[in-house]
Design a protein around this motif. Structure first.
Motif, PDB file in Angstrom:
ATOM      1  N   LYS A  37       0.837  -1.220   0.000  1.00 38.53           N
ATOM      2  CA  LYS A  37       0.000   0.000   0.000  1.00 38.53           C
ATOM      3  C   LYS A  37       0.861   1.255   0.000  1.00 38.53           C
ATOM      4  N   ASN A  38       1.932   1.260   0.803  1.00 46.81           N
ATOM      5  CA  ASN A  38       2.856   2.403   0.813  1.00 46.81           C
ATOM      6  C   ASN A  38       3.418   2.623  -0.592  1.00 46.81           C
ATOM      7  N   ALA A  39       3.833   1.530  -1.233  1.00 46.62           N
ATOM      8  CA  ALA A  39       4.445   1.635  -2.562  1.00 46.62           C
ATOM      9  C   ALA A  39       3.433   2.210  -3.565  1.00 46.62           C
ATOM     10  N   LYS A  40       2.194   1.769  -3.479  1.00 46.61           N
ATOM     11  CA  LYS A  40       1.180   2.279  -4.414  1.00 46.61           C
ATOM     12  C   LYS A  40       0.951   3.777  -4.198  1.00 46.61           C
ATOM     13  N   HIS A  41       1.030   4.197  -2.943  1.00 43.92           N
ATOM     14  CA  HIS A  41       0.896   5.626  -2.638  1.00 43.92           C
ATOM     15  C   HIS A  41       2.061   6.410  -3.260  1.00 43.92           C
ATOM     16  N   ILE A  42       3.272   5.917  -3.078  1.00 43.41           N
ATOM     17  CA  ILE A  42       4.451   6.617  -3.622  1.00 43.41           C
ATOM     18  C   ILE A  42       4.390   6.630  -5.150  1.00 43.41           C
ATOM     19  N   VAL A  54       7.986  -2.626  -9.349  1.00 44.67           N
ATOM     20  CA  VAL A  54       7.876  -2.191  -7.947  1.00 44.67           C
ATOM     21  C   VAL A  54       6.979  -3.157  -7.167  1.00 44.67           C
ATOM     22  N   GLU A  55       5.814  -3.464  -7.720  1.00 40.69           N
ATOM     23  CA  GLU A  55       4.860  -4.305  -6.977  1.00 40.69           C
ATOM     24  C   GLU A  55       5.396  -5.725  -6.775  1.00 40.69           C
ATOM     25  N   ILE A  99      16.862  -5.301  -6.636  1.00 37.86           N
ATOM     26  CA  ILE A  99      16.137  -4.453  -5.677  1.00 37.86           C
ATOM     27  C   ILE A  99      16.049  -5.156  -4.321  1.00 37.86           C
ATOM     28  N   VAL A 100      15.638  -6.420  -4.338  1.00 39.58           N
ATOM     29  CA  VAL A 100      15.443  -7.163  -3.089  1.00 39.58           C
ATOM     30  C   VAL A 100      16.776  -7.300  -2.340  1.00 39.58           C
ATOM     31  N   GLY A 119      13.869   0.720  -7.185  1.00 40.61           N
ATOM     32  CA  GLY A 119      14.498   0.296  -5.934  1.00 40.61           C
ATOM     33  C   GLY A 119      14.282   1.313  -4.824  1.00 40.61           C
ATOM     34  N   LYS A 120      14.374   2.576  -5.190  1.00 43.28           N
ATOM     35  CA  LYS A 120      14.164   3.645  -4.194  1.00 43.28           C
ATOM     36  C   LYS A 120      12.746   3.586  -3.630  1.00 43.28           C
ATOM     37  N   ILE A 121      11.786   3.333  -4.497  1.00 42.62           N
ATOM     38  CA  ILE A 121      10.385   3.285  -4.051  1.00 42.62           C
ATOM     39  C   ILE A 121      10.158   2.093  -3.123  1.00 42.62           C
ATOM     40  N   VAL A 122      10.692   0.931  -3.494  1.00 40.65           N
ATOM     41  CA  VAL A 122      10.520  -0.265  -2.653  1.00 40.65           C
ATOM     42  C   VAL A 122      11.182  -0.037  -1.295  1.00 40.65           C
TER      43      VAL A 122
END
Ligand code: ADP
Ligand code: NI
Length: 219
Positions: A37-42, A54-55, A99-100, A119-122
């Motif tokens: 949810k945080n990622a979707k907001h960003i 990202v997802e 990213i992980v 990667g920054k968003i995750v």
């Protein structure tokens, strides 16, 4: 930009839910759900980012945790196999694994790698879940799981040996605020995450203030 594939996202959600259900150290499905949810907001303000990457990276980022395993590459293998079986493009898989591998906080004295926008968003989305009211809850849950003391005024916080402390019962949960949680707001990569982090940061300061009052028997 890669094509967003809803079926692959849905299958990954089911897989992650099944794998992480009941996990008690702070990496259960609901952690993944909140980070998602945080990622979707960003993503709403980071229009150039690849939403599919990202997802998927968010959903898979804690499938195996370095703090609980001796084999750091196990997670990488699990993710590669899962995505290859779903027919995800090899280039996307490499990006997601990268990213992980670099999302986790390894201590104030460890320089982190330069990340892609995805990667920054995750990383921001994951770090938001480590602060504020939820972050406080997770820190105490994690500390309990590792057998740490909640607080001990005789043990001073120390920015070194973060990884060693994370894996063992060394250090206290209150010190973890100074070794990680209160440092995260300044480390946020994106503007929208930083805005949310500032509010959560204030809440943690308020919490610590009250904690010490009660500890000293004056509140
Ligand atoms: P994330 O999933 O955000 O990368 P971590 O995997 O580093 O977080 O840790 C999971 C949770 O446990 C986080 O909320 C984190 O703050 C907490 N945690 C990690 N190390 C410690 C510690 N030494 N003491 C207390 N809590 C910790
Ligand atoms: Ni996480």
């Amino acid at each position: 930009m890669n094509k967003y594939n809803q079926e692959i996202i849905d299958k990954t959600i089911e897989y992650v839910k099944k794998t992480l259900s009941g996990e008690s150290s702070g990496h259960d499905w609901w952690h993944i759900f909140r980070v998602w949810k945080n990622a979707k907001h960003i993503l709403q303000t980071e229009n150039d980012a690849d939403r599919f990457v990202v997802e998927l990276a968010v959903l898979l980022h804690d499938i195996q945790d370095w703090k609980f395993s001796n084999d750091e590459l196990e997670g990488d293998r699990i993710i590669k196999k899962w995505l290859l079986d779903l027919g995800v493009d090899k280039k996307i898989i490499v990006h997601i694994c990268d990213i992980v591998a670099n999302v986790s906080y390894k201590g104030a004295d460890v320089k982190s790698k330069i990340l892609t926008l995805e990667g920054k968003i995750v990383q921001d989305a994951d770090r938001l879940d480590a602060i504020g009211a939820i972050g406080i809850g997770r820190a105490f849950a994690y500390g309990g799981n590792k057998g740490k003391e909640m607080h001990n005024p005789e043990i001073k916080s120390d920015l070194h040996d973060y990884v060693e402390k994370s894996k063992s019962n060394k250090g206290t949960t209150i010190n973890h605020f100074y070794e990680k949680l209160l440092l995260l707001t300044d480390l946020m990569n994106t503007k929208s995450a930083k805005n949310i982090a500032k509010k959560r940061h204030k809440f943690m300061e308020l919490y610590l203030d009250q904690f010490y009052r009660e500890w000293n028997g004056v509140a």
